[in-house]
Enzyme design. Structure first.
Site, PDB file in Angstrom:
ATOM      1  NE  ARG A 102      51.975  25.595  35.105  1.00 50.26           N
ATOM      2  CZ  ARG A 102      50.878  24.878  34.982  1.00 50.26           C
ATOM      3  NH1 ARG A 102      49.686  25.444  35.060  1.00 50.26           N
ATOM      4  NH2 ARG A 102      50.952  23.581  34.723  1.00 50.26           N
ATOM      5  CE  LYS A 137      34.615  44.352  46.844  1.00 46.44           C
ATOM      6  NZ  LYS A 137      33.365  43.838  47.431  1.00 46.44           N
ATOM      7  CE  LYS A 169      33.316  51.318  47.821  1.00 43.55           C
ATOM      8  NZ  LYS A 169      32.168  50.808  47.042  1.00 43.55           N
ATOM      9  CD  GLU A 202      28.891  52.613  49.010  1.00 47.18           C
ATOM     10  OE1 GLU A 202      29.695  51.999  48.289  1.00 47.18           O
ATOM     11  OE2 GLU A 202      28.937  52.604  50.247  1.00 47.18           O
ATOM     12  CG  ASP A 224      26.683  49.447  49.073  1.00 46.38           C
ATOM     13  OD1 ASP A 224      27.110  48.607  48.274  1.00 46.38           O
ATOM     14  OD2 ASP A 224      27.024  49.485  50.271  1.00 46.38           O
TER      15      ASP A 224
END
Length: 285
Positions: A102, A137, A169, A202, A224
């Site tokens: 598995r 992410k 950011k 950013e 962005d």
């Protein structure tokens, strides 16, 4: 060449945690039903189409469960696969094969899905000069595996974590009081700490691009959620002085147009957070 985060230690630690989660105090189904001395074999069957990933990792997993297991690799990582292909065979102690099954499948199915989607998006920007990047992410405690799959699929890794690059950011900029303040504070911090880290900023509009250019002392400018018209103008303003990266809501339908704006990199979070696993099966024979 493997990415630097893929060390014998990091891979072993990942497998140890994953086996502890899955096996606990024992694979009681196999221990109960299968004689301890039974020897068998199984093959990894492909039940979908895409790019195969995780074969090398499977070898690590089988060895961690039982060093005596013998793996015969028929298809390597990065191979285009179709329904009915056999990626490898494994033989040895039956209980060991079943205990590893598995974890091998969970990793390979997800890795192959990521590699497949990465390969597809990379093909959409082929010839533009832009390189496809992943993001942070990722699934907690599964990052090394997901980022490894991106590389197998033909993409490139962005920073691995918060520690190996500075990315200022929108929230950093807003909390710091502006672009100039954020960059200046970062430069001072790195100097005080004796750290040599690349700095990416950013930007959300051309005014922020201009302020970043006027402040200087950085390595890459992120564009962005900009329209393609704004992005083209930003690339013109930057003029090759710094690397450029497009980010934010980039899809299969828009990625080619974004690449044609002249950016150096395109980062896509969907590589690791929004893809479909490839169906694989480990079957006795």
């Amino acid at each position: 060449m493997k990415p630097t985060y893929l060390t014998e230690n990091s891979i072993s630690e990942f497998i140890a945690r994953a086996l502890a989660e899955d096996v606990g105090d024992g694979d009681h189904s196999s221990l109960a039903a299968i004689p301890a001395d039974a020897q068998n074999q199984a093959r990894l069957l492909v039940k979908g189409e895409g790019i195969l990933a995780g074969v090398e990792l499977a070898g690590y997993i089988f060895r961690a469960v039982d060093p005596a297991l013998q793996l015969d690799v028929l298809l390597k990582d990065g191979t285009a696969i179709t329904y009915g292909d056999v990626a490898f065979t494994v033989k040895g102690k039956a209980q060991s094969i079943l205990t590893a099954e598995r974890l091998v499948l969970n990793c390979m199915q997800r890795m192959s899905g990521i590699a497949t989607y990465t390969h597809y998006l990379a093909s959409l920007i082929e010839g533009t000069g832009a390189k496809l990047l992943d993001t942070r992410k990722t699934t907690p405690n599964f990052r090394i595996i997901e980022k490894w799959a991106v590389v197998i699929g033909g993409g490139q890794n962005h920073r691995f974590g918060l520690y190996d690059m500075v990315m200022l950011k929108d929230n950093h900029v807003d909390y710091a009081g502006g672009i100039r303040e954020a960059i200046t504070a970062t430069q001072q911090y790195l100097q005080e700490k004796g750290k040599s880290l690349k700095i990416e900023v950013e930007t959300r509009n051309l005014q922020e691009v201009q302020e970043t250019l006027e402040t200087g002392g950085i390595d890459r400018i992120m564009l962005d959620n900009m329209s393609t018209d704004m992005m083209r103008e930003a690339v013109r303003m930057i003029g090759g002085k710094y690397e450029t990266e497009a980010s934010g809501g980039i899809t299969e339908e828009t990625i080619r147009a974004v690449a044609e704006c002249g950016v150096d990199f395109i980062s896509v979070g969907a590589l690791t957070h929004s893809n479909r696993s490839i169906d694989l099966s480990l079957k006795a024979f």
